[in-house]
Motif scaffolding. Structure first.
Motif, PDB file in Angstrom:
ATOM      1  N   ARG A  61     105.628 -15.216 -24.612  1.00 43.18           N
ATOM      2  CA  ARG A  61     106.563 -15.569 -25.680  1.00 43.18           C
ATOM      3  C   ARG A  61     107.067 -16.978 -25.398  1.00 43.18           C
ATOM      4  N   HIS A  63     109.317 -19.692 -26.297  1.00 43.15           N
ATOM      5  CA  HIS A  63     110.558 -19.897 -27.038  1.00 43.15           C
ATOM      6  C   HIS A  63     110.811 -21.396 -27.159  1.00 43.15           C
ATOM      7  N   VAL A  84     102.810 -15.693 -28.678  1.00 41.25           N
ATOM      8  CA  VAL A  84     103.877 -15.716 -29.683  1.00 41.25           C
ATOM      9  C   VAL A  84     104.648 -17.032 -29.608  1.00 41.25           C
ATOM     10  N   THR A  86     107.901 -18.599 -30.827  1.00 41.94           N
ATOM     11  CA  THR A  86     109.127 -17.996 -31.337  1.00 41.94           C
ATOM     12  C   THR A  86     110.329 -18.897 -31.145  1.00 41.94           C
ATOM     13  N   GLU A 124     106.930 -16.695 -35.140  1.00 42.44           N
ATOM     14  CA  GLU A 124     108.061 -15.796 -35.381  1.00 42.44           C
ATOM     15  C   GLU A 124     109.375 -16.561 -35.455  1.00 42.44           C
TER      16      GLU A 124
END
Length: 356
Positions: A61, A63, A84, A86, A124
Motif C-alpha cells: 500500500r 500511501h 495499491v 492510495t 484508491e
C-alpha cells in the motif's frame, strides 16, 4: 533469487521488455533502478520522454499523493489488488497551506501529461466517507466537502489508457475531466457521482459498482458528465456491468445526472452554460438497484443567481440495448437513435487514437 523479482521478470516479459525502467519496492531489486516511493520513480522519468517509461509497482500500500506531469509514464502493478496507490484527502480537508483541497485538488493520483497508462493495480482514495456521514470532520465546501477523488485526468492529459485497474472511492471516485481516455476490464467503486467530468472517456467491459450509503434514500449516481457542448463524446460505457453492494435497495441508484459546474466569468460566478453533459450506455447489464426513471436532475446557480435544476432532457443522456433487472423502458430513459449507434464504435469515440 527473490520470489518477487521472479514475478517482476515475468511481468517484464509479458509487457514486451527485458526489464522495467524503474521499480518501486521496499528493498533493492536487481537489473533496474529501485525507488522506495512512487514519487521518486516518477521523478526519474524523462521530462519530455518520447517512449514509454515503465515503472513496476510491487505489492504494498503506497500511501502517496501523486502528480504525473511527464509524458509516456506507464505504471504496471505486480498484483492487481495488492499493488495499491492510495491517499485519503477529501475536498473539505486542508492542504499544508491551510486552504481546502477542493474537488480539483484532492485526488490520490492526478495526471496532467499525455500518453499515461496504468495496468494491473489499484488506485484508491481511502477517505472514510461513511464515518464522515455520521460525524463530519470539517467545514463543508461545495455540496458537503466529502468529495474524495481517486484518479483525476486533468488539463494536459490525453490518450490515457487503463487496463485491469480497480478504482476505489465513494463520492467522486473517478474524475475524467480532460482529454481522451480508455478504460478496459476495470472496476470502479463509488456512490455519489462516482464517474464524472468533462473529458472524453470510453469504458469497455468495466464493472461500475455502487457502494452503500447508510441512511440515504437516494443511494447514488453513476455517470455525471459536464461535457462541453462542442465535444461530441463524454462518458461512454460499452458492454459494462452495473452492480451493487448487497445492502443497496432496488431502484435507489440513478444512471447519472448532468453537471453544470460553477465557473467564474466577467459578470460573475455561475453554472457553466456550455456544459451540456454527454453520457451513453451501450449494451450494458444493469442490476435492480438502477431506478426505472434512469436519470436525475442536478442543481446549479444560474447567471441571475437563482438556483435552478438541469434536467436530463437538457443534456445528452442516452442508452442502447440495456439488459438485466435494472433495464427499464420509461419516458425518462431516452434510447439512442438507431442511426447513431455506429457513431459509438471505439475508433470514432477516440477520434482515430489507437491505443497500443
Amino acid at each position: 533469487m527473490a520470489a518477487g523479482w521472479s514475478g517482476a521478470k515475468s511481468l517484464a516479459k509479458t509487457y514486451g521488455q527485458t526489464a522495467f525502467d524503474a521499480i518501486v519496492a521496499k528493498t533493492p531489486r536487481p537489473e533496474a533502478p529501485t525507488y522506495p516511493t512512487i514519487a521518486e520513480a516518477l521523478g526519474a522519468a524523462p521530462a519530455n520522454g518520447t517512449k514509454a517509461f515503465r515503472i513496476l509497482i510491487t505489492r504494498g500500500r503506497w500511501h502517496e499523493k501523486l502528480l504525473v506531469d511527464k509524458p509516456n509514464v506507464h505504471l504496471v502493478g505486480e498484483d492487481r489488488t495488492g499493488s495499491v496507490l492510495t491517499f485519503d484527502a477529501a475536498a473539505g480537508m486542508k492542504r499544508p497551506d491551510g486552504e481546502p483541497w477542493g474537488t480539483w485538488g484532492c485526488a490520490s493520483v492526478i495526471v496532467r501529461a499525455p500518453d499515461f497508462s496504468a495496468t494491473n493495480l489499484t488506485i484508491e482514495n481511502a477517505f472514510d466517507y461513511v464515518g464522515n456521514l455520521a460525524a463530519p470532520k470539517f467545514e463543508p465546501i461545495g455540496p458537503n466537502g466529502a468529495q474524495a477523488v481517486a484518479l483525476m485526468l486533468d488539463a494536459g492529459n490525453d490518450r490515457a489508457a487503463f487496463e485491469r485497474v480497480d478504482f476505489i472511492g465513494h463520492q467522486d471516485t473517478l474524475f475524467a475531466d480532460a482529454g481522451r481516455s480508455l478504460f478496459q476490464d476495470c472496476r470502479i467503486d463509488g456512490s455519489v457521482d462516482f464517474i464524472f467530468g468533462g473529458g472524453n472517456a470510453l469504458f469497455e467491459r468495466c464493472q461500475l459498482h455502487s457502494r452503500y450509503r447508510p441512511g440515504k434514500e437516494r443511494q447514488g449516481y453513476v455517470a455525471v458528465p459536464c461535457t462541453p457542448s462542442a465535444q461530441p463524446f463524454g462518458l461512454t460505457f460499452v458492454t459494462c456491468r452495473l452492480t451493487r453492494d448487497a445492502a443497496i435497495p432496488d431502484g435507489s441508484v440513478a444512471l447519472g445526472r448532468a453537471w453544470r459546474p460553477g465557473r467564474t466569468f466577467p459578470d460573475g460566478k455561475y453554472g457553466d452554460p456550455d456544459a451540456v453533459g454527454a453520457a451513453v450506455y451501450v449494451s450494458c447489464w444493469m442490476d435492480a438497484h438502477i431506478d426505472a426513471r434512469g436519470w436525475d436532475e442536478m442543481g446549479y446557480t444560474a447567471r441571475d443567481g437563482r438556483r435552478v435544476m438541469l434536467r436530463s432532457d437538457d443534456a445528452r443522456l442516452f442508452e442502447h440495448d440495456s439488459s438485466g433487472p435494472g433495464a427499464h423502458r420509461s419516458g425518462s430513459r431516452r434510447l439512442l437513435p438507431r442511426e447513431r449507434v455506429s457513431a459509438f464504435a471505439r475508433e470514432r469515440v477516440l477520434d482515430a487514437w489507437r491505443p497500443g
